[in-house]
Design a protein around this motif. Sequence first.
Motif, short mmCIF file in Angstrom:
data_model
loop_
_atom_site.label_atom_id
_atom_site.label_comp_id
_atom_site.label_asym_id
_atom_site.label_seq_id
_atom_site.Cartn_x
_atom_site.Cartn_y
_atom_site.Cartn_z
N SER A 59 -27.59 7.16 -37.22
CA SER A 59 -29.00 6.76 -37.12
C SER A 59 -29.92 7.83 -37.70
CB SER A 59 -29.39 6.50 -35.66
OG SER A 59 -29.31 7.70 -34.90
N GLY A 60 -29.42 9.08 -37.73
CA GLY A 60 -30.27 10.15 -38.25
C GLY A 60 -29.47 11.42 -38.49
N VAL A 61 -30.13 12.36 -39.16
CA VAL A 61 -29.58 13.70 -39.31
C VAL A 61 -30.61 14.68 -38.79
CG1 VAL A 61 -28.01 13.24 -41.22
CG2 VAL A 61 -30.39 13.78 -41.73
N TRP A 62 -30.12 15.64 -38.04
CA TRP A 62 -31.00 16.68 -37.50
C TRP A 62 -30.65 17.98 -38.20
CZ3 TRP A 62 -29.52 20.47 -33.44
CH2 TRP A 62 -30.58 21.33 -33.15
N CYS A 63 -31.55 18.41 -39.09
CA CYS A 63 -31.34 19.61 -39.89
C CYS A 63 -32.32 20.68 -39.42
CB CYS A 63 -31.52 19.31 -41.38
SG CYS A 63 -30.37 18.07 -42.01
N GLN A 64 -31.87 21.47 -38.45
CA GLN A 64 -32.78 22.43 -37.83
C GLN A 64 -33.23 23.53 -38.80
OE1 GLN A 64 -31.05 24.60 -34.59
NE2 GLN A 64 -29.37 25.42 -35.81
N ASP A 65 -32.49 23.72 -39.89
CA ASP A 65 -32.84 24.77 -40.84
C ASP A 65 -33.67 24.24 -42.01
OD1 ASP A 65 -30.81 23.31 -41.99
OD2 ASP A 65 -29.66 25.04 -42.70
N TRP A 66 -34.36 23.13 -41.83
CA TRP A 66 -35.15 22.53 -42.90
C TRP A 66 -36.23 23.49 -43.41
CZ3 TRP A 66 -40.45 20.99 -42.92
CH2 TRP A 66 -41.14 21.31 -41.74
N GLN A 67 -36.63 24.47 -42.57
CA GLN A 67 -37.66 25.43 -42.97
C GLN A 67 -37.05 26.79 -43.32
OE1 GLN A 67 -37.28 24.56 -39.62
NE2 GLN A 67 -36.32 26.54 -39.34
N GLY A 68 -35.72 26.84 -43.45
CA GLY A 68 -35.05 28.09 -43.84
C GLY A 68 -34.30 28.72 -42.68
N LYS A 69 -33.45 29.68 -43.01
CA LYS A 69 -32.60 30.29 -41.97
C LYS A 69 -32.73 31.80 -41.99
CE LYS A 69 -28.41 30.69 -44.81
NZ LYS A 69 -26.99 30.33 -44.96
N ARG A 110 -29.73 31.72 -37.27
CA ARG A 110 -31.02 31.43 -36.66
C ARG A 110 -31.92 30.81 -37.72
NH1 ARG A 110 -31.96 34.77 -32.20
NH2 ARG A 110 -33.74 33.42 -31.80
N LEU A 111 -33.18 30.63 -37.39
CA LEU A 111 -34.08 29.90 -38.27
C LEU A 111 -35.28 30.74 -38.67
CD1 LEU A 111 -34.01 26.57 -36.23
CD2 LEU A 111 -32.55 27.22 -38.14
N GLN A 112 -35.86 30.37 -39.79
CA GLN A 112 -37.07 31.03 -40.29
C GLN A 112 -38.27 30.32 -39.67
OE1 GLN A 112 -37.26 32.44 -44.44
NE2 GLN A 112 -38.99 31.03 -44.68
N TRP A 113 -38.93 30.99 -38.74
CA TRP A 113 -39.94 30.33 -37.92
C TRP A 113 -41.30 30.29 -38.61
CZ3 TRP A 113 -38.90 32.23 -32.20
CH2 TRP A 113 -37.59 31.88 -31.84
N VAL A 168 -31.28 6.10 -42.46
CA VAL A 168 -30.97 7.40 -41.87
C VAL A 168 -32.26 8.19 -41.73
CG1 VAL A 168 -29.68 9.56 -42.08
CG2 VAL A 168 -28.66 7.42 -42.87
N ARG A 169 -32.64 8.51 -40.50
CA ARG A 169 -33.84 9.29 -40.25
C ARG A 169 -33.54 10.79 -40.37
NH1 ARG A 169 -38.27 6.10 -38.62
NH2 ARG A 169 -37.57 3.93 -38.66
N PHE A 170 -34.56 11.55 -40.74
CA PHE A 170 -34.41 13.00 -40.92
C PHE A 170 -35.25 13.72 -39.88
CE2 PHE A 170 -35.08 17.20 -42.62
CZ PHE A 170 -33.91 17.50 -43.33
N LEU A 171 -34.60 14.60 -39.09
CA LEU A 171 -35.28 15.35 -38.04
C LEU A 171 -35.20 16.84 -38.33
CD1 LEU A 171 -33.80 12.69 -36.69
CD2 LEU A 171 -34.67 13.67 -34.58
N GLY A 172 -36.20 17.58 -37.87
CA GLY A 172 -36.26 19.02 -38.11
C GLY A 172 -36.39 19.81 -36.82
N TYR A 173 -37.16 20.88 -36.89
CA TYR A 173 -37.22 21.85 -35.79
C TYR A 173 -38.57 22.56 -35.83
CZ TYR A 173 -36.06 26.08 -33.07
OH TYR A 173 -36.05 27.10 -32.15
N ILE A 174 -39.09 22.86 -34.63
CA ILE A 174 -40.29 23.69 -34.51
C ILE A 174 -40.30 24.29 -33.10
CG2 ILE A 174 -41.77 21.79 -33.70
CD1 ILE A 174 -44.11 23.08 -35.24
N ASN A 175 -41.01 25.38 -32.92
CA ASN A 175 -41.25 25.94 -31.58
C ASN A 175 -42.66 26.52 -31.53
OD1 ASN A 175 -41.16 28.81 -32.32
ND2 ASN A 175 -38.93 28.57 -32.51
#
Length: 672
Positions: free
Chosen positions: A277-287, A295-298, A322-329
């Motif tokens: 249903s989707g992909v979760w790419c937590q490093d979409w903003q870099g690593k 870890r990730l580039q915040w 296919v939905r595309f998901l990312g990451y933020i904090n």
Amino acid sequence: MKLLSTENGFILSHKNRVIFTHSTESPMLFLGVGESNFDMYRGNFDITDYVTERLAMRQVDVETFESDEAVKAVITFKFDGEPTLKMTVSQTLEGRLKADFEAIDKKYNRFWLRVDANQQERVFGCGEQLTYLNLRGKNFPLWSSEPGVGRNKQTEVTFMADVNDKAGGDYYTTNYPQPTFVSDEKYFCHLETTAYADFDFSNEEFHELQAWDIPQYLLLDKEESYEALMENITGVFGRQPVLPDWVHDGVILGIQGGTDITYDKIAKARQHGVEVSGVWCQDWQGKKVTSFGKRLQWDWQWNSEMYPELDTKIHELKADGVRFLGYINPYVLEDYPLYKIAQEKGYLATKQDGSKYVVDFGEFYCGVVDFTNPEACEWYKSVIKTNMIDFGLDGWMGDFGEYLPTDCTLSNGVDAEIEHNKWPYRWAKIQHEAIEEAGKTDDILFFMRAGGTGIQGYCHTLWGGDQLVDWCLDDGLASVIPAALSSGLMGNGIHHSDIGGYTTLHGKKRSKELFQRWVEMNAFTPIMRGHEGNRPDDNHQYDTDEETLIHLAKFSRIFKHLKPYIKQAVILNSKKGMPVQRPLFMHYEDDAQTFEIKYQYLLGRDILVAPVYNKGELLKRVYLPNDTWVHAFTGETYTGGWVDVEAPIGQPAVFYRAESEQRELFDVIRSL
């Protein structure tokens, strides 16, 4: 509400249950003075309190005011004849009991209140608790933090985590504490405070509620059924919105590494029959790679070097289902573009003298976006709307929220110690409002691990946090079951976990067996989502071998097949607050054994799930409440009681009610 005066005190009851019993010999309230110290290291807290006074408020003056509609009482507590605190007790329009507190003597910053208890009473809740479901017999400090690695001081992995990183945790450490509990007597009790609190359920005659500040009020109500109680609780705290429809269409694959890798992994999964249903790419903003792992580039914007052409590919994926998901904090990486903007505009928390304040997140430092500043909130919402929603993201992990340090200075002037437990609420509200203002509430999914009072109306779903890639009860697969049940009783009825766990440290590596057992469990939760973990190369992944892919394909089909049933439960959660994953006692309260079952759950009304959480376990001992149950994978019929069932990989101990209206849907599971 009834207030009965006694010779040297009073008894206050509500809906025929005694709430407070006060006398000079056995007072219900204590006040004190204390000095706290919070030593934070990367989200883990060493907390101490030096109490100089704890005084029993034995003397009271009671005034009652009666009318045709309600009774109101003003109770003034005294020490040595001097008024210290005023408690105004009334019944709300909804019929709840409310006790408002007003400090008269401002020197007191420690508060202990005793709520009457019955000897056999069981209690649940206090946010998300991962070790215990029934909390009776222990105390539970309530402070949002990293839960810790292992979460058991008797284990080697917790010892190693403490020695190396001050990060071992204990039975009570949690991302999501809440000063609220639910009783098996069908009442809830909430203390409105964001200060450090500690709820002690170890006394047979009372529950002692402690707070390191004077709370605003206590709220309590009782119902005749658990269904009515959940509707009441979520009427206070809010209800989660319905999940986007696409979430039910398969697994959300956790993938890292860039555009080409993402496309290749989607293709491989689909070739093996995986419903994606989707992909979760937590490093979409870099690593960023640290000693902890990947870890990730915040700095919350698309990294075109890691994900070339994602600005167009993201829409192609969506058109292909296919939905595309990312990451933020809630933090921004020091000296990167978003940090510089926030620093220049005064949107970051500071030191007392107004100078720069950054937090150590493990070999890199970040600024704390000040969510008490309305302009900073609007700016961060604009970052989410522009860099994420407008870019095309269909969701994200809204990570962290627990790290607000107590020694920073915030724009609203409130002590950060008081704001700390409120930070997850503020963070959830910003994300929800950004999505709502973009008109995407029905289409975007975000998930959080941090929580607090009031998060229910803003956080679309919780996930269980960073479990260890191990079989340990306190921090492994088993721990997410009481986590889902306890948080569900608080009104967070949509919960899920990282398939296979996350934390890969101190020699722990995810095995194939653990991954497959976690897949089997998550197929029977509201959301099915994977995670590679902090050290992907050390962990077994869904595409490590063909057998694992085929296994995932089977359970993704089952998850998708159950869409009508799960969606119905999700809608009920949104309308009435009934959690999707429920403790057995919620529908079988006449069976005393159901109150002690913490590693099984009901998915909706009609499916019972008993996940395998022990390594090498092939014969599963399951408790079935008094009903007629059909094994979802064998078709064998059982009635109530303890049963032993074979549970090889691919055949988990899952049952459905023979009398269910969805019987035809469930019967198909065996052929998928």
